[in-house]
Design a protein around this motif. Structure first.
Motif, PDB file in Angstrom:
ATOM      1  N   VAL A 281     -13.874   4.686  39.184  1.00  8.68           N
ATOM      2  CA  VAL A 281     -14.283   5.386  40.405  1.00  8.68           C
ATOM      3  C   VAL A 281     -14.297   4.425  41.583  1.00  8.68           C
ATOM      4  O   VAL A 281     -13.790   4.729  42.672  1.00  8.68           O
ATOM      5  N   TRP A 282     -14.862   3.245  41.363  1.00  9.04           N
ATOM      6  CA  TRP A 282     -14.923   2.230  42.418  1.00  9.04           C
ATOM      7  C   TRP A 282     -13.867   1.152  42.193  1.00  9.04           C
ATOM      8  O   TRP A 282     -14.132  -0.036  42.256  1.00  9.04           O
ATOM      9  N   GLY A 283     -12.658   1.595  41.898  1.00  9.87           N
ATOM     10  CA  GLY A 283     -11.520   0.706  41.725  1.00  9.87           C
ATOM     11  C   GLY A 283     -10.338   1.199  42.518  1.00  9.87           C
ATOM     12  O   GLY A 283     -10.427   2.146  43.294  1.00  9.87           O
ATOM     13  N   GLY A 284      -9.218   0.534  42.341  1.00 11.00           N
ATOM     14  CA  GLY A 284      -7.982   0.979  42.975  1.00 11.00           C
ATOM     15  C   GLY A 284      -7.639   0.273  44.257  1.00 11.00           C
ATOM     16  O   GLY A 284      -6.464   0.005  44.533  1.00 11.00           O
ATOM     17  N   THR A 285      -8.630  -0.042  45.069  1.00  9.21           N
ATOM     18  CA  THR A 285      -8.412  -0.785  46.304  1.00  9.21           C
ATOM     19  C   THR A 285      -9.432  -1.904  46.404  1.00  9.21           C
ATOM     20  O   THR A 285     -10.527  -1.824  45.811  1.00  9.21           O
ATOM     21  N   GLU A 286      -9.092  -2.918  47.150  1.00  8.88           N
ATOM     22  CA  GLU A 286     -10.007  -4.042  47.316  1.00  8.88           C
ATOM     23  C   GLU A 286     -11.325  -3.593  47.934  1.00  8.88           C
ATOM     24  O   GLU A 286     -12.408  -4.045  47.534  1.00  8.88           O
ATOM     25  N   GLU A 287     -11.257  -2.692  48.900  1.00 10.79           N
ATOM     26  CA  GLU A 287     -12.474  -2.215  49.560  1.00 10.79           C
ATOM     27  C   GLU A 287     -13.399  -1.507  48.573  1.00 10.79           C
ATOM     28  O   GLU A 287     -14.616  -1.735  48.553  1.00 10.79           O
ATOM     29  N   ARG A 288     -12.833  -0.648  47.718  1.00 14.97           N
ATOM     30  CA  ARG A 288     -13.650   0.078  46.765  1.00 14.97           C
ATOM     31  C   ARG A 288     -14.213  -0.851  45.691  1.00 14.97           C
ATOM     32  O   ARG A 288     -15.349  -0.667  45.224  1.00 14.97           O
ATOM     33  N   ILE A 289     -13.430  -1.844  45.292  1.00 15.70           N
ATOM     34  CA  ILE A 289     -13.924  -2.812  44.307  1.00 15.70           C
ATOM     35  C   ILE A 289     -15.109  -3.580  44.872  1.00 15.70           C
ATOM     36  O   ILE A 289     -16.127  -3.777  44.196  1.00 15.70           O
ATOM     37  N   ARG A 290     -15.000  -4.000  46.118  1.00 12.35           N
ATOM     38  CA  ARG A 290     -16.126  -4.706  46.752  1.00 12.35           C
ATOM     39  C   ARG A 290     -17.359  -3.807  46.811  1.00 12.35           C
ATOM     40  O   ARG A 290     -18.484  -4.270  46.574  1.00 12.35           O
ATOM     41  N   THR A 291     -17.158  -2.531  47.130  1.00  8.17           N
ATOM     42  CA  THR A 291     -18.288  -1.597  47.166  1.00  8.17           C
ATOM     43  C   THR A 291     -18.932  -1.481  45.792  1.00  8.17           C
ATOM     44  O   THR A 291     -20.168  -1.463  45.661  1.00  8.17           O
ATOM     45  N   GLY A 292     -18.106  -1.411  44.742  1.00  8.06           N
ATOM     46  CA  GLY A 292     -18.645  -1.363  43.394  1.00  8.06           C
ATOM     47  C   GLY A 292     -19.486  -2.584  43.067  1.00  8.06           C
ATOM     48  O   GLY A 292     -20.548  -2.477  42.430  1.00  8.06           O
ATOM     49  N   LEU A 293     -19.042  -3.755  43.495  1.00  8.94           N
ATOM     50  CA  LEU A 293     -19.804  -4.977  43.269  1.00  8.94           C
ATOM     51  C   LEU A 293     -21.114  -4.965  44.053  1.00  8.94           C
ATOM     52  O   LEU A 293     -22.133  -5.499  43.593  1.00  8.94           O
ATOM     53  N   GLU A 294     -21.106  -4.357  45.213  1.00 11.28           N
ATOM     54  CA  GLU A 294     -22.340  -4.217  45.993  1.00 11.28           C
ATOM     55  C   GLU A 294     -23.331  -3.294  45.291  1.00 11.28           C
ATOM     56  O   GLU A 294     -24.540  -3.552  45.259  1.00 11.28           O
ATOM     57  N   VAL A 295     -22.821  -2.189  44.708  1.00 11.22           N
ATOM     58  CA  VAL A 295     -23.681  -1.280  43.940  1.00 11.22           C
ATOM     59  C   VAL A 295     -24.298  -2.028  42.754  1.00 11.22           C
ATOM     60  O   VAL A 295     -25.503  -1.905  42.475  1.00 11.22           O
ATOM     61  N   ALA A 296     -23.485  -2.802  42.051  1.00 13.21           N
ATOM     62  CA  ALA A 296     -23.984  -3.563  40.909  1.00 13.21           C
ATOM     63  C   ALA A 296     -25.072  -4.548  41.332  1.00 13.21           C
ATOM     64  O   ALA A 296     -26.092  -4.705  40.645  1.00 13.21           O
ATOM     65  N   HIS A 297     -24.864  -5.201  42.464  1.00 14.67           N
ATOM     66  CA  HIS A 297     -25.851  -6.170  42.957  1.00 14.67           C
ATOM     67  C   HIS A 297     -27.163  -5.473  43.285  1.00 14.67           C
ATOM     68  O   HIS A 297     -28.250  -5.959  42.920  1.00 14.67           O
ATOM     69  N   ARG A 298     -27.100  -4.326  43.945  1.00 15.67           N
ATOM     70  CA  ARG A 298     -28.318  -3.589  44.295  1.00 15.67           C
ATOM     71  C   ARG A 298     -29.058  -3.127  43.042  1.00 15.67           C
ATOM     72  O   ARG A 298     -30.286  -3.048  43.037  1.00 15.67           O
ATOM     73  N   THR A 299     -28.335  -2.838  41.998  1.00 15.05           N
ATOM     74  CA  THR A 299     -28.953  -2.389  40.750  1.00 15.05           C
ATOM     75  C   THR A 299     -29.637  -3.524  39.997  1.00 15.05           C
ATOM     76  O   THR A 299     -30.780  -3.397  39.534  1.00 15.05           O
ATOM     77  N   LEU A 300     -28.944  -4.656  39.888  1.00 18.27           N
ATOM     78  CA  LEU A 300     -29.400  -5.722  38.993  1.00 18.27           C
ATOM     79  C   LEU A 300     -30.326  -6.755  39.649  1.00 18.27           C
ATOM     80  O   LEU A 300     -31.219  -7.282  38.990  1.00 18.27           O
ATOM     81  N   ARG A 301     -30.102  -7.059  40.910  1.00 19.75           N
ATOM     82  CA  ARG A 301     -30.864  -8.127  41.551  1.00 19.75           C
ATOM     83  C   ARG A 301     -32.378  -7.912  41.460  1.00 19.75           C
ATOM     84  O   ARG A 301     -33.116  -8.857  41.174  1.00 19.75           O
ATOM     85  N   PRO A 302     -32.872  -6.670  41.668  1.00 19.72           N
ATOM     86  CA  PRO A 302     -34.321  -6.474  41.574  1.00 19.72           C
ATOM     87  C   PRO A 302     -34.901  -6.702  40.176  1.00 19.72           C
ATOM     88  O   PRO A 302     -36.124  -6.882  40.036  1.00 19.72           O
TER      89      PRO A 302
END
Length: 306
Positions: A281-302
């Motif tokens: 879902v958050w793949g296919g383009t560099e922009e979407r991949i970066r967004t996916g990594l941002e979602v992961a960071h928001r989930t795990l960092r806390p």
């Protein structure tokens, strides 16, 4: 624990650009892709070229990571060390050896790979082969002060019928790996679709986890009622499409991340938790991949102690 990600999700970017972006987003570590440059294979990249790697190259990369206050957690080369073609198997084994040498020059604590499998041989026959293949690699890693870690990815697409193609998918096989001097790169997502509780499975083995990955998984049980556990059998154009689950970035799937991180902490794990982004879902383009990594960071960092 420090939070990082595997760079293979951004294959067209150079390592300096990835490092700068990662630090800017609050990531603290990188698991660096070190596959040989053999074409556009999915989920691979060559951000460190292990062949011919020397002290000068190592100095440049260490300076880059120091500049951005990043930890280099592992060199990633996940391929089939039991490939049925003898020449291909030898090439894979040799590249693991090169990655160990590169990691030693970098002061990187681990190199990640797969056990793999010869799909035409039984599990028992493959394990006997693996004991011979990995003995010299483990010995070389020990001499270099590096730990060789095996991800518990099932690699079902490597088997013609969707059965496990990497013999590291269960705690039973982890214990066999540990007896050879190998360590675990723990990824909970694969256990979920195998029907194994990822929290309870890791508790007895935290002391053998030298690296950990964070990938989520979304299940569709109603589809499993049609295909069964191995997935699609009659029409399976994509060997990786089981038809009843898909990988997601952490926070968008079914993994209990609070339970996973708590069990790691309780067991004394203080290494890196590295996001492996394979979310369609958050793949296919560099922009979407970066967004996916941002979602992961928001989930795990806390969930991680600062």
């Amino acid at each position: 624990m420090r939070l990082g990600f595997l760079t293979a999700c951004l294959p067209r970017l150079a390592l300096p650009e990835i490092a700068a972006w990662a630090a800017g987003q609050g990531y603290e570590a990188l698991e660096v892709a070190a596959w040989p440059a053999l074409g556009d294979r999915p989920f691979t990249a060559t951000h460190i070229d292990a062949v011919g790697f020397d002290g000068g190259a190592a100095y440049t990369i260490r300076e880059l990571f120091d500049q951005h206050d990043l930890t280099l957690s592992s060199l990633a080369y996940y391929d089939n060390n039991l490939h049925p073609d003898p020449a291909e198997r030898a090439a894979v084994n040799a590249h693991v050896h090169a990655c160990i040498d590169a990691a030693a020059l970098l002061g990187c604590p681990t190199v990640g790979t797969f056990v793999g499998r010869h799909p035409g041989r039984s599990v028992a026959e493959n394990l006997l082969d693996a004991e011979k293949v990995f003995a010299p690699l483990v010995e070389h890693a020990g001499e270099k002060g590096v730990k060789l870690v095996i991800e518990n990815c099932v690699m079902e697409g490597w088997h013609p019928d969707g059965y496990p193609g990497n013999l590291a998918y269960s705690p039973e096989l982890w214990e066999w790996m540990f007896s050879l001097g190998l360590y675990l790169n723990y990824d909970p997502s694969h256990l979920v679709w195998m029907g194994i509780d990822p929290v309870e499975a890791l508790r007895p083995y935290v002391d053998r986890i030298a690296h950990a990955q964070a990938k989520d998984i979304q299940l569709f049980p109603e589809r499993r009622n049609r295909y069964g556990w191995p997935g699609k059998a009659v029409v399976r154009e994509d060997p990786w499409d089981t038809g009843w689950w898909r990988y997601r970035v952490p926070g968008l799937g079914d993994v209990d991340w609070r339970g996973v991180t708590d069990a790691l902490y309780e067991g004394g794990y203080t290494g890196v938790l590295s996001v492996e982004h394979e979310d369609p879902v958050w793949g296919g383009t560099e922009e979407r991949i970066r967004t996916g990594l941002e979602v992961a960071h928001r989930t795990l960092r806390p969930l991680l102690v600062a």
